[in-house]
Write a protein that holds these residues in place. Structure first.
Motif, PDB file in Angstrom:
ATOM      1  N   LYS A 922     -48.201  43.418 -60.722  1.00 51.57           N
ATOM      2  CA  LYS A 922     -47.214  43.575 -59.548  1.00 51.57           C
ATOM      3  C   LYS A 922     -46.700  45.142 -59.367  1.00 51.57           C
ATOM      4  O   LYS A 922     -46.081  45.526 -58.370  1.00 51.57           O
ATOM      5  N   HIS A 924     -48.411  47.907 -60.414  1.00 52.98           N
ATOM      6  CA  HIS A 924     -49.279  48.826 -60.147  1.00 52.98           C
ATOM      7  C   HIS A 924     -50.200  48.429 -58.867  1.00 52.98           C
ATOM      8  O   HIS A 924     -51.305  47.779 -59.154  1.00 52.98           O
ATOM      9  N   ARG A 925     -49.519  48.754 -57.763  1.00 53.41           N
ATOM     10  CA  ARG A 925     -50.619  48.584 -56.428  1.00 53.41           C
ATOM     11  C   ARG A 925     -51.472  49.787 -56.051  1.00 53.41           C
ATOM     12  O   ARG A 925     -51.964  49.638 -55.078  1.00 53.41           O
ATOM     13  N   GLU A 926     -51.575  50.578 -56.997  1.00 53.63           N
ATOM     14  CA  GLU A 926     -52.377  51.687 -56.416  1.00 53.63           C
ATOM     15  C   GLU A 926     -53.987  51.347 -56.706  1.00 53.63           C
ATOM     16  O   GLU A 926     -54.728  51.992 -56.372  1.00 53.63           O
ATOM     17  N   THR A 929     -58.184  45.611 -54.823  1.00 49.48           N
ATOM     18  CA  THR A 929     -57.892  44.207 -55.294  1.00 49.48           C
ATOM     19  C   THR A 929     -59.193  43.914 -56.273  1.00 49.48           C
ATOM     20  O   THR A 929     -59.135  43.295 -57.058  1.00 49.48           O
ATOM     21  N   ILE A 956     -52.703  38.497 -57.373  1.00 50.49           N
ATOM     22  CA  ILE A 956     -53.371  39.567 -56.946  1.00 50.49           C
ATOM     23  C   ILE A 956     -53.471  39.319 -55.549  1.00 50.49           C
ATOM     24  O   ILE A 956     -53.451  40.009 -54.387  1.00 50.49           O
ATOM     25  N   ILE A 959     -50.374  40.014 -53.412  1.00 49.53           N
ATOM     26  CA  ILE A 959     -50.457  41.391 -53.296  1.00 49.53           C
ATOM     27  C   ILE A 959     -51.251  41.991 -51.961  1.00 49.53           C
ATOM     28  O   ILE A 959     -50.958  42.781 -51.336  1.00 49.53           O
ATOM     29  N   ASP A 960     -52.427  41.426 -52.062  1.00 47.79           N
ATOM     30  CA  ASP A 960     -53.479  41.805 -51.173  1.00 47.79           C
ATOM     31  C   ASP A 960     -53.331  41.325 -49.643  1.00 47.79           C
ATOM     32  O   ASP A 960     -53.461  41.799 -48.829  1.00 47.79           O
ATOM     33  N   LYS A 963     -51.780  43.751 -46.845  1.00 46.74           N
ATOM     34  CA  LYS A 963     -52.872  44.916 -46.436  1.00 46.74           C
ATOM     35  C   LYS A 963     -53.842  44.276 -45.527  1.00 46.74           C
ATOM     36  O   LYS A 963     -54.589  45.345 -44.710  1.00 46.74           O
TER      37      LYS A 963
END
Length: 964
Positions: A922, A924-926, A929, A956, A959-960, A963
């Motif tokens: 959560k 480290h979104r740099e 996926t 994951i 988070i994706d 985007k």
């Protein structure tokens, strides 16, 4: 006794009582005689003791009341007498008497000289009175003798003397009449000599003398003749006054004013003077224009002389237009200068008259003079505006007689410069802002400049499309102020002063044109000679300023002793733009050689011929703006379009790549993208050909736009040995940065002339456009970095590595050596390119940063492709990465290594527990996926079960989801 008392009083002694005047009653206190005085003075004395004795005398002795002293003393005797006491008391009284007597004697002797002197004066006065009595007696006797001796003969002599005096007066009158008869000759001579005050003075004196002898019959005819002569003098005075308008002569004008003052017509003279100035302006401009029209016509046809001035101006040919305008302004300057000097003369003489009037006593004459002086002052002040309005109207009529759009730019600027100088003259002349001229020239200037700018934009597109992006060799000390187009900035630091002439000292008081040219010269004479007086010397031969520099430019400085002195003194931190560091250590220079590829080149600005042309255009635009400030906003707007188009062309040629934004690295800032979109919408015509069905409004909008430029086919950006046109990219990008720096340098000057209401536009242009020029480096050099290293080959090599080893390895994998070899080859190519073009330190740093960043992200991508990995495999990954870093740090001095933590963090994440890994994902979104998913899958079975795997994959996916 009274005199003695007064003397004692003046000496500070107590006055004795008035009873002491009764000398008969007091025999014992009698005044001593002359012999006794002498004896008393010869006795030895003590003044202090004597004073004490006097002070010891009882106060009653000094009383003014009369009393019996003897009785007083007897009453003081005691009932029982003692002889010894009586004798002592008697001796005391005698001592007191002796002290008083001695004091009185001293006072009498002290005043004796004054008494003798006064006695002598009385004797002298008596003698004088006796002599006066004798003189009076003699005088009376002589008067009686004179009275008896007076006769009739004496009276006859007096009568003859009176006749003689009358005849002498008559002779003098006859001579005066004879002189009056001959004054006409002298008056004619004085008029020829322009001695008008003398002629008027003589004429007035003759009239006064004639009125004195008007009882003579011959004088009546002379009076009439003198009056005619006076009228003739006034006519010649008027002619002399008109000459002042074109060529002011202080002596000549002084004589004319003195003459009018003698006539008592100073106010009339001032009215006539203004009429002559108005007539002089009309006659001057007409004769100047007529001369050029007849000269160009080639004949002496009188039809031009009959034309009105407005119609005559339309016959001026384009070839003679500028010389005629210059001569016209010269002639009008002479008229205004004469008026200025006339005002100066009156101010000076008014102060002198005021001083002389304060010393005089004729109040009525002073009041009349003050009234005349006030009238003249108001008339002159009002005449300033009136004369300047006449000048403006004449010049405006001349300007409207010809269409200025037919002139070339330099000629048009020359016309504007002349008009600007004339407006400056008008502002100094009467404080006027020259609204008539400004409005007239502004309309023509805006129309002219729009057409000129459109043509220059088309030329700029042509230059850009034919530009091969080769370096234009200029000297290291190159400055735009050395260019001919910017010379006006060195000569004109103040926007209110014309660019052609400035005072040598800016700290001293500003000298006006009238003060500067009052004694001679003309501000419009320098125009023709100023145009080509400066030469440029900005280009360097073969890119080097001297043979010595060319010889030493390619030497390599590997030892500490071979660092050149100019690098020590002229080293500039190009990342920060700091000032030159004068004492850079040799170790610092040696360490910076790894990424600084400009050490073997002269530190000259990087620009192209097109850049130089744009800078020259900016200089020309600023010339027009500086000369004609009312159009400053339009000019600055067009200047911004030049920069916009240049920036857009650089981006289109070298920085446009749709794959850049997909990397997610934010190479193009939002400000840069906004600027590029704005330029494309407002300036770029994206349509290939005009649509015949388009509306008129759309056609007009397209007319204001310029087609998008295309890169020349001579520029090759696909050859790997040249790092995909890196030399051309460096020249193009750094020329844009240099152009932005020049705009920053010019900002104070632009801000000074920009109207206050339009300054937000200027601030927005600098903050949103000029400041983004350096931001183009990242997307442009990213393309080179993306192709310079074979990242795909590295991924293939990494895919062949076995990561599920069971023991810790001590040898790194071959893909690290392959990657380092790619970097060494990149370094070599970079050195080869630097031999063609100096690569500034910020550019080399950006290139290395891009390459290292891409390499590190490729390493992470390679690790993300791993299917199976053990703890020993993770240790091998760390070994490989550390070996890569160690070798890489020897090739470059960039610290810290870009994205170093990006790789290390990804490797270390393998060892995290379930809860720690969820939190890590959560945070480290740099990472992509795929990279996160692979990390979870590889950890399955080692320390993460299937349930935890499913939970982490859901995190994951959460988070994706935004985007997508």
């Amino acid at each position: 006794m009274q005199r003695i008392k007064s003397l004692m009083t003046r000496q500070g002694l107590k006055s004795p009582p008035e009873s002491l005047s009764d000398v008969g009653a007091i025999e014992s206190l009698r005044v001593p005689g002359k012999e006794e005085f002498r004896e008393l003075r010869e006795q030895p004395s003590d003044p202090q003791a004597e004073q004490e004795l006097i002070n010891s005398i009882e106060q009653v002795y000094f009383s003014t009341d009369s009393f019996d002293i003897v009785k007083y003393e007897l009453e003081k005797l005691p009932p029982v007498l003692n002889l010894q006491d009586l004798e002592e008391y008697r001796d005391k009284l005698k001592q007191q008497q002796a002290a008083v007597s001695k004091k009185v004697a001293d006072l009498i002797l002290e005043k004796q000289p004054a008494y003798v002197k006064e006695l002598e004066r009385v004797t002298s006065l008596q003698t004088g009175l006796q002599l006066a009595a004798v003189i009076c007696t003699n005088g009376r006797r002589h008067l009686n003798i004179a009275k008896e001796g007076f006769t009739q003969a004496s009276l006859g002599l007096l009568a003859n003397q009176r006749k003689r005096q009358l005849l002498i007066g008559l002779l003098k009158s006859l001579r005066t009449i004879k002189t009056l008869q001959r004054t006409d000759v002298r008056l004619s001579e004085m008029l020829e000599e322009e001695d008008y005050p003398g002629a008027i003075q003589l004429c007035l004196e003759c009239q006064k003398a004639a009125s004195t002898f008007k009882h003579y019959s011959c004088i009546s005819e002379l009076n009439s003749k003198l009056q005619d002569t006076l009228e003739q003098i006034e006519e010649q005075l008027d002619v002399a006054l008109s000459k002042i308008c074109k060529n002011f002569d202080i002596n000549h004008y002084t004589k004319v004013q003195q003459a009018y003052r003698l006539l008592g017509k100073t106010q009339t003279a001032m009215d006539q003077l203004h009429m002559h100035f108005t007539q002089a302006i009309h006659n001057t401009v007409f004769q100047v224009v007529l001369g050029y029209v007849e000269l160009c016509a080639g004949n002496t046809d009188t039809k031009f002389q009959k034309l009105q001035y407005k119609d005559l101006c339309t016959h001026v040919t384009p070839d003679s237009y500028i010389p005629c305008l210059a001569d016209l302004c010269k002639a009008l300057w002479e008229v205004m200068l004469s008026y200025y000097r006339t005002m100066e003369w009156h101010e000076k003489h008014d102060s002198e008259d005021t001083t002389s009037a304060s010393e005089g006593s004729n109040m009525m004459g002073t009041e009349e003079t003050n009234f005349d002086r006030g009238y003249i002052k108001k008339k002159l002040e009002h005449g300033l505006t009136r004369i300047w309005q006449d000048v403006q109207l004449k010049v405006k009529t001349y300007l409207l007689g010809t269409d200025l759009s037919i002139f070339k730019y330099d000629d048009f600027i020359f016309v504007l410069d002349i008009i600007s100088r004339l407006m400056q003259v008008g502002e100094e002349f009467c404080g006027s802002k020259s609204e008539v001229l400004q409005e007239s020239i502004r309309k023509q200037s805006v129309n002219y400049f729009k057409n000129y700018h459109r043509t220059r934009l088309d030329e700029l597109r042509m230059f850009l499309e034919n530009e091969t992006w080769e370096l234009c060799p200029v000297k290291s000390n190159f400055s735009i102020l050395q260019l001919h187009e910017f010379k006006f900035m060195e000569q004109s630091r103040s926007p209110s002063v014309s660019p052609n002439k400035q005072p040598s000292s800016t700290s001293s008081k500003m000298v006006t044109l009238f003060e500067q040219y009052c004694s001679g010269g003309n501000p419009f004479e320098i125009q023709a000679d100023h145009k080509d007086e400066e030469t440029e010397d900005v280009l360097a031969s073969n890119g080097y300023e001297s043979d010595e520099q060319e010889k030493s430019a390619y030497q390599e400085y590997d030892s500490d002793s071979d660092v050149p002195e100019e690098l020590k003194q002229d080293y500039v931190d190009e990342q920060t733009g700091d000032a030159p560091v004068k004492s850079v250590s040799r170790e610092t220079l040696k360490s910076r050689k790894k990424s600084d590829y400009s050490l073997n080149k002269v530190n000259a600005p990087i620009l192209t011929n097109t850049t130089l042309n744009v800078i020259r255009l900016v200089g020309k635009y600023m010339q027009m703006m500086n000369i004609l400030k009312p159009i400053a906003f339009d000019v600055i707007h067009f200047m911004s379009q030049l920069f916009d188009y240049y920036l857009y062309a650089i981006y289109t040629f070298f920085g446009r790549n749709d794959s850049l934004e997909s990397t997610g690295l934010g190479l193009s800032s939002s400000r840069l993208r906004t600027t590029l979109n704005r330029i494309q919408e407002s300036l770029i015509d994206l349509e290939v050909s005009a649509d015949p069905t388009a509306t008129l409004t759309a056609a007009e909008e397209r007319k204001e736009k310029v087609p998008s430029p295309h890169l020349s086919h001579l520029v090759v950006l696909t050859f790997g040995d040249t790092l995909y046109g890196l030399a051309e990219r460096v020249v193009a990008t750094e020329s844009l940065v240099f152009l932005a720096e020049q705009f920053e340098f010019l900002q104070p000057h632009l801000d000074a002339v920009m109207p206050a209401v339009k300054k937000p536009f200027l601030q927005q242009f600098y903050s949103q456009t000029v400041s983004t020029a350096s931001e183009l480096r990242k997307p442009i050099y990213w393309i080179v970095a993306g192709k310079a290293i074979d990242y795909e080959q590295m991924l293939l090599l990494m895919a062949n590595v076995k990561w599920d080893v069971k023991e810790i390895m001590s040898q790194h994998n071959i893909y690290v050596d392959a990657l380092l070899k790619e970097f060494e080859q990149f370094n070599t190519r970079l050195n080869e390119v630097s031999k063609r073009v100096r690569i500034p330190l910020p550019v080399s740093n950006i290139l290395w940063e891009h390459c290292i960043r891409l390499a590190n992200r490729t390493i992470v991508e390679g690790y993300a492709n791993v299917k199976k990995c053990s703890n020993e495999g993770r240790a091998l990954m760390q070994l490989d990465f550390q070996q890569f870093l160690m070798k890489l740090e020897k090739l470059t001095d960039i610290r810290p290594i870009p994205d170093k933590e990006f790789v290390e963090t990804y490797i270390k994440a393998y060892y995290l527990t379930e809860n720690d890994m969820e939190r890590w994902i959560k945070e480290h979104r740099e990472y992509s996926t795929k990279q996160l998913t692979n990390l979870v899958n590889v950890c399955l079975g080692s320390h993460i079960n299937k349930k935890a795997r499913q939970k982490l994959l859901s995190a994951i996916d959460d988070i994706d989801r935004p985007k997508r």
